[in-house]
Design an enzyme around this catalytic site. Sequence first.
Site, PDB file in Angstrom:
ATOM      1  N   HIS A   1      45.823  -8.356  73.660  1.00  0.00           N
ATOM      2  CA  HIS A   1      44.457  -8.219  73.140  1.00  0.00           C
ATOM      3  C   HIS A   1      44.258  -6.838  72.506  1.00  0.00           C
ATOM      4  O   HIS A   1      43.657  -6.707  71.436  1.00  0.00           O
ATOM      5  CB  HIS A   1      43.441  -8.407  74.272  1.00  0.00           C
ATOM      6  CG  HIS A   1      43.464  -9.768  74.916  1.00  0.00           C
ATOM      7  ND1 HIS A   1      43.968  -9.989  76.171  1.00  0.00           N
ATOM      8  CD2 HIS A   1      43.048 -10.981  74.453  1.00  0.00           C
ATOM      9  CE1 HIS A   1      43.862 -11.271  76.476  1.00  0.00           C
ATOM     10  NE2 HIS A   1      43.312 -11.904  75.446  1.00  0.00           N
TER      11      HIS A   1
ATOM     12  N   GLN B   1      37.177 -26.031  74.637  1.00  0.00           N
ATOM     13  CA  GLN B   1      38.605 -26.103  74.319  1.00  0.00           C
ATOM     14  C   GLN B   1      39.450 -26.417  75.545  1.00  0.00           C
ATOM     15  O   GLN B   1      40.674 -26.431  75.458  1.00  0.00           O
ATOM     16  CB  GLN B   1      39.074 -24.823  73.623  1.00  0.00           C
ATOM     17  CG  GLN B   1      39.123 -23.594  74.500  1.00  0.00           C
ATOM     18  CD  GLN B   1      39.406 -22.336  73.681  1.00  0.00           C
ATOM     19  OE1 GLN B   1      38.599 -21.894  72.881  1.00  0.00           O
ATOM     20  NE2 GLN B   1      40.581 -21.763  73.863  1.00  0.00           N
TER      21      GLN B   1
HETATM   22  P1  AMP Z   1      43.013 -15.425  74.534  1.00  0.00           P
HETATM   23  O1  AMP Z   1      42.093 -14.435  75.217  1.00  0.00           O
HETATM   24  O2  AMP Z   1      44.202 -15.809  75.362  1.00  0.00           O
HETATM   25  O3  AMP Z   1      42.270 -16.591  73.936  1.00  0.00           O
HETATM   26  O4  AMP Z   1      43.639 -14.649  73.304  1.00  0.00           O
HETATM   27  C1  AMP Z   1      42.823 -13.986  72.369  1.00  0.00           C
HETATM   28  C2  AMP Z   1      43.656 -13.566  71.185  1.00  0.00           C
HETATM   29  O5  AMP Z   1      44.714 -12.728  71.634  1.00  0.00           O
HETATM   30  C3  AMP Z   1      44.323 -14.759  70.472  1.00  0.00           C
HETATM   31  O6  AMP Z   1      44.280 -14.533  69.066  1.00  0.00           O
HETATM   32  C4  AMP Z   1      45.725 -14.706  70.990  1.00  0.00           C
HETATM   33  O7  AMP Z   1      46.666 -15.247  70.088  1.00  0.00           O
HETATM   34  C5  AMP Z   1      45.934 -13.214  71.152  1.00  0.00           C
HETATM   35  N1  AMP Z   1      47.032 -12.958  72.101  1.00  0.00           N
HETATM   36  C6  AMP Z   1      47.108 -13.410  73.383  1.00  0.00           C
HETATM   37  N2  AMP Z   1      48.273 -13.019  73.951  1.00  0.00           N
HETATM   38  C7  AMP Z   1      48.943 -12.318  73.001  1.00  0.00           C
HETATM   39  C8  AMP Z   1      50.205 -11.666  72.957  1.00  0.00           C
HETATM   40  N3  AMP Z   1      51.020 -11.642  74.008  1.00  0.00           N
HETATM   41  N4  AMP Z   1      50.570 -11.055  71.813  1.00  0.00           N
HETATM   42  C9  AMP Z   1      49.761 -11.076  70.731  1.00  0.00           C
HETATM   43  N5  AMP Z   1      48.550 -11.669  70.710  1.00  0.00           N
HETATM   44  C10 AMP Z   1      48.146 -12.290  71.822  1.00  0.00           C
END
Ligand code: AMP
Length: 281
Positions: A37, A61
């Site tokens: 993040h 979702q």
């Molecule tokens: P989430 O909170 O899991 O919905 O993720 C929020 C954003 O962070 C999304 O765009 C994810 O693709 C990105 N994200 C989550 N984990 C990673 C990671 N390990 N590397 C890069 N981006 C990430």
Amino acid sequence: MEMFRHPDTVRDLVASWRFRGHRIGFVPTMGYWHAGHLRLVEAARARCTKVVASIFVNPTQFGPNEDLAAYPRNLDRDLALAQRHGVDLVFCPGPAEMYEPEHDTWVEVPRLSQRLCGASRPGHFRGVATVVTKLFWIIQPHLAFFGEKDWQQLVIIRTMARQLSCPVEIVGCPIVREADGLAMSSRNAYLTAEERAQAPALFAMLQHLHRLVEAGQTDVASLTEAGREYLATHLPLGRLDYLQFVHPDTLEPRLVVEPPTLAMAALFLGKARLIDNHRLV
Ligand code: AMP
């Protein structure tokens, strides 16, 4: 740093920034922040003069038997991280601020949403595309930042933004990994010590396939078999959901590995479902 729950308050503040000539970057998240993040926040700070992040565990979702109630949350810690990393505004609505009880307007990108993760998570990408569209309308950013870890989501959001003529530039950011290669994810918190010890084998399997491709193997059927064997040996606690070789932009399956090809995988491990991807050529 400001923290707002209500869309109208967010809209007013961001409108005043836009009026004063600021370039608005947006990072949508579900919270429980980790270095992945923060990487998106850094990317937004590098290209924008104001950074807005959202923290919202979006109920639409999640499938009926998924982990909505159990999804890890720690708002105080997330806010402290956001402040330390230069976020200007965090939008953290509850479900009531985002959805009226009779909500029935949806954004769908069906062709790209039914395969890969969509096959085992029906309705998931409809929820994602809908909430991102709503967040775009509330924040009206110039740029929005998404992680390449969720590659299918990134392709769907790009397609949605293009087809709906959204005036938002979609920026993809590289996967951030733990030192042992495991892609960072809020859901890694579900893993037991034993599962966590095996989890890096998912990425190691993708790297193994990369080496086979470099050695001249391009047949997708035999690469799939090699990937399955690797996981059976190194990740016996896991159950493979899919391993697929696709064109990175269209997600169309490949029969042979040719440039450009992305390997994508999802695997059930204990209470978690891990996803990862790796560019082979
Ligand atoms: P989430 O909170 O899991 O919905 O993720 C929020 C954003 O962070 C999304 O765009 C994810 O693709 C990105 N994200 C989550 N984990 C990673 C990671 N390990 N590397 C890069 N981006 C990430």
